[in-house]
Design a protein around this motif. Structure first.
Motif, mmCIF file in Angstrom:
data_model
loop_
_atom_site.group_PDB
_atom_site.id
_atom_site.type_symbol
_atom_site.label_atom_id
_atom_site.label_comp_id
_atom_site.label_asym_id
_atom_site.label_seq_id
_atom_site.Cartn_x
_atom_site.Cartn_y
_atom_site.Cartn_z
ATOM 1 N N ASP A 169 0.814 -1.217 0.000
ATOM 2 C CA ASP A 169 0.000 0.000 0.000
ATOM 3 C C ASP A 169 0.848 1.268 0.000
ATOM 4 O O ASP A 169 0.338 2.361 0.226
ATOM 5 C CB ASP A 169 -0.927 0.007 1.216
ATOM 6 C CG ASP A 169 -0.153 0.076 2.533
ATOM 7 O OD1 ASP A 169 1.046 -0.294 2.539
ATOM 8 O OD2 ASP A 169 -0.752 0.481 3.549
ATOM 9 N N ARG A 170 2.126 1.132 -0.272
ATOM 10 C CA ARG A 170 3.021 2.287 -0.230
ATOM 11 C C ARG A 170 2.581 3.342 -1.252
ATOM 12 O O ARG A 170 2.285 3.033 -2.405
ATOM 13 C CB ARG A 170 4.452 1.867 -0.520
ATOM 14 C CG ARG A 170 5.444 3.027 -0.480
ATOM 15 C CD ARG A 170 6.858 2.560 -0.690
ATOM 16 N NE ARG A 170 7.790 3.670 -0.618
ATOM 17 C CZ ARG A 170 9.114 3.552 -0.732
ATOM 18 N NH1 ARG A 170 9.644 2.345 -0.927
ATOM 19 N NH2 ARG A 170 9.900 4.606 -0.652
ATOM 20 N N ALA A 171 2.545 4.598 -0.817
ATOM 21 C CA ALA A 171 2.171 5.707 -1.696
ATOM 22 C C ALA A 171 3.374 6.116 -2.542
ATOM 23 O O ALA A 171 4.535 5.925 -2.165
ATOM 24 C CB ALA A 171 1.671 6.882 -0.870
ATOM 25 N N GLN A 172 3.081 6.701 -3.688
ATOM 26 C CA GLN A 172 4.118 7.106 -4.621
ATOM 27 C C GLN A 172 4.166 8.631 -4.731
ATOM 28 O O GLN A 172 3.146 9.320 -4.612
ATOM 29 C CB GLN A 172 3.850 6.510 -6.006
ATOM 30 C CG GLN A 172 3.793 4.996 -6.039
ATOM 31 C CD GLN A 172 5.130 4.361 -5.729
ATOM 32 O OE1 GLN A 172 6.178 4.832 -6.201
ATOM 33 N NE2 GLN A 172 5.115 3.297 -4.932
ATOM 34 N N PHE A 173 5.376 9.143 -4.944
ATOM 35 C CA PHE A 173 5.564 10.566 -5.247
ATOM 36 C C PHE A 173 6.706 10.659 -6.243
ATOM 37 O O PHE A 173 7.804 10.159 -5.986
ATOM 38 C CB PHE A 173 5.887 11.378 -3.996
ATOM 39 C CG PHE A 173 5.991 12.862 -4.257
ATOM 40 C CD1 PHE A 173 4.866 13.667 -4.179
ATOM 41 C CD2 PHE A 173 7.206 13.444 -4.606
ATOM 42 C CE1 PHE A 173 4.946 15.040 -4.430
ATOM 43 C CE2 PHE A 173 7.298 14.801 -4.855
ATOM 44 C CZ PHE A 173 6.165 15.606 -4.764
ATOM 45 N N HIS A 174 6.430 11.296 -7.391
ATOM 46 C CA HIS A 174 7.415 11.339 -8.460
ATOM 47 C C HIS A 174 7.778 12.796 -8.757
ATOM 48 O O HIS A 174 7.010 13.518 -9.407
ATOM 49 C CB HIS A 174 6.858 10.672 -9.723
ATOM 50 C CG HIS A 174 6.446 9.252 -9.519
ATOM 51 N ND1 HIS A 174 7.341 8.199 -9.535
ATOM 52 C CD2 HIS A 174 5.226 8.708 -9.258
ATOM 53 C CE1 HIS A 174 6.703 7.065 -9.311
ATOM 54 N NE2 HIS A 174 5.419 7.339 -9.139
ATOM 55 N N PRO A 175 8.936 13.233 -8.254
ATOM 56 C CA PRO A 175 9.359 14.626 -8.479
ATOM 57 C C PRO A 175 9.924 14.822 -9.886
ATOM 58 O O PRO A 175 11.133 14.960 -10.082
ATOM 59 C CB PRO A 175 10.418 14.841 -7.388
ATOM 60 C CG PRO A 175 10.981 13.475 -7.151
ATOM 61 C CD PRO A 175 9.873 12.505 -7.382
ATOM 62 N N ARG A 176 9.026 14.835 -10.872
ATOM 63 C CA ARG A 176 9.429 14.963 -12.261
ATOM 64 C C ARG A 176 9.320 16.416 -12.725
ATOM 65 O O ARG A 176 8.551 17.216 -12.173
ATOM 66 C CB ARG A 176 8.574 14.085 -13.177
ATOM 67 C CG ARG A 176 8.617 12.602 -12.859
ATOM 68 C CD ARG A 176 7.932 11.818 -13.994
ATOM 69 N NE ARG A 176 6.657 12.417 -14.368
ATOM 70 C CZ ARG A 176 5.497 12.109 -13.811
ATOM 71 N NH1 ARG A 176 5.455 11.209 -12.844
ATOM 72 N NH2 ARG A 176 4.382 12.707 -14.201
ATOM 73 N N THR A 177 10.028 16.695 -13.801
ATOM 74 C CA THR A 177 10.004 18.042 -14.360
ATOM 75 C C THR A 177 8.616 18.416 -14.869
ATOM 76 O O THR A 177 8.135 19.530 -14.649
ATOM 77 C CB THR A 177 11.015 18.148 -15.516
ATOM 78 O OG1 THR A 177 12.315 17.795 -15.043
ATOM 79 C CG2 THR A 177 11.046 19.557 -16.078
#
Length: 343
Positions: free
Chosen positions: A194-202
């Motif tokens: 259930d881990r949440a995702q965060f994608h620091p993309r341009t």
């Protein structure tokens, strides 16, 4: 004899005697003075509360906030943690500041206030945009990926009617959104499925900055309309004069001030979470310049009211000063987006 008896039946003299005796008795018993004292004291208390409740919240250190929250919960400050914790704290500040949430108040002194409710509206608008960016872009690896279940609930909760005061109240709906933000924040540190995702993309950063730019451009125009201006339509002959009504000038000013307050904190959080992306594009200095322009909008107002001087007149025009800072920040955001999207 008959006339004397009929005169006693005349209700007018009788009413005058009753009214005179009632007034004398009321004054004699001392009812009027206590009522006046209590009413005056209540009015003074309400005015004092109104002044206290109109005080804008102080700024806070977003990085220190995230680190303290992570330490208290045994978490690590992973990418996205600072942004989500900041958004959660901004919305909590909106609800827990002195006087609480005022925009839906139906009793004085909240009912009489308008500066703070408009400040709250500015904060809400920026919080809604960030919540949408988290759900739409930052928490997803690509356009075909699944949306985060907590953000699916949190984002529409912040779009609930801001003026609703009962069944349900805006506060209860916003707190539900905050709880789901907190759940997402907790799952950023989860090691399970259930881990949440965060994608620091341009691209995700550029998309959110595009929303911010649109908001600032609109707000700058509304502020500039305090002195009136000509607006041209599509056709050459379509020209109108747009001028803000006098009673709405301070409303727009404080909405812009609340919007800038929220943006300062969200941009600082983004600077931390997107540090690698900004560094690769040599864009860190550009972002800090935007923050500096917005911080200037939070300087104390040294006037008891929002002044609306005309052009180069004797009196200042606080709306035009605010519009100047927001326009400069918006121009810098446009340049920053071009820098992020360049190959």
């Amino acid at each position: 004899m008959v006339k004397r008896w009929l005169s006693k039946l005349n209700p007018a003299p009788l009413w005058h005697r009753v009214r005179s005796s009632w007034a004398t008795g009321l004054s004699g018993r001392g009812y009027v003075k206590p009522i006046l004292i209590v009413t005056s004291a209540l009015l003074v208390v309400l005015i004092g509360l109104g002044i206290w409740w109109s005080k804008e919240p102080d700024s806070f250190d977003v990085v220190a906030l995230a680190e303290a929250r992570a330490e208290a919960r045994g978490h690590e400050v992973v990418p996205g943690y600072t942004t989500v914790a900041t958004l959660e704290h901004v919305m909590s500040t909106l609800l827990d500041k002195p006087g609480g949430y005022l925009q839906n108040d139906v009793m004085p002194p909240g009912l009489w206030l308008d500066n703070m409710p408009n400040w709250e509206m500015g904060v809400i608008i920026q919080s809604r945009d960030m919540a949408r960016a988290l759900r739409r872009d930052m928490s997803r690896s690509q356009s075909q990926s699944t949306e985060d279940p907590d953000l699916v609930i949190a984002e529409p909760q912040f779009h609930f009617d801001s003026s609703s005061w009962i069944l349900p109240s805006a506060e209860s709906e916003y707190r539900r959104g905050i709880r789901h933000l907190d759940s997402y924040l907790h799952r950023l540190n989860s090691t399970g499925n259930d881990r949440a995702q965060f994608h620091p993309r341009t691209d995700s950063l550029a998309n959110w900055l595009g929303d911010v730019s649109t908001r600032l451009g609109s707000m700058s125009q509304r502020l500039s309309n305090s002195v009136g201006g000509r607006v041209y339509g599509v056709g050459e002959d379509q020209e109108t004069v747009s001028e803000t009504p006098w009673l709405e000038i301070d409303d727009i000013f404080y909405e812009a001030r609340g919007s800038a307050w929220a943006l300062v904190h969200l941009l600082k959080a983004v600077e931390h979470d997107f540090a690698d992306v900004l560094s690769q594009r040599n864009a860190t200095a550009s972002l800090r310049q935007i923050i500096r322009e917005l911080e200037a909008t939070q300087r104390p107002l040294r006037s008891p009211m929002v002044l609306n001087g005309d052009g180069f007149g004797i009196l200042a025009n606080h709306s035009l000063v605010m519009a100047n800072y927001l326009s400069r920040a918006n121009a810098a955001i446009i340049d920053l987006r071009q820098l992020l999207q360049s190959n």
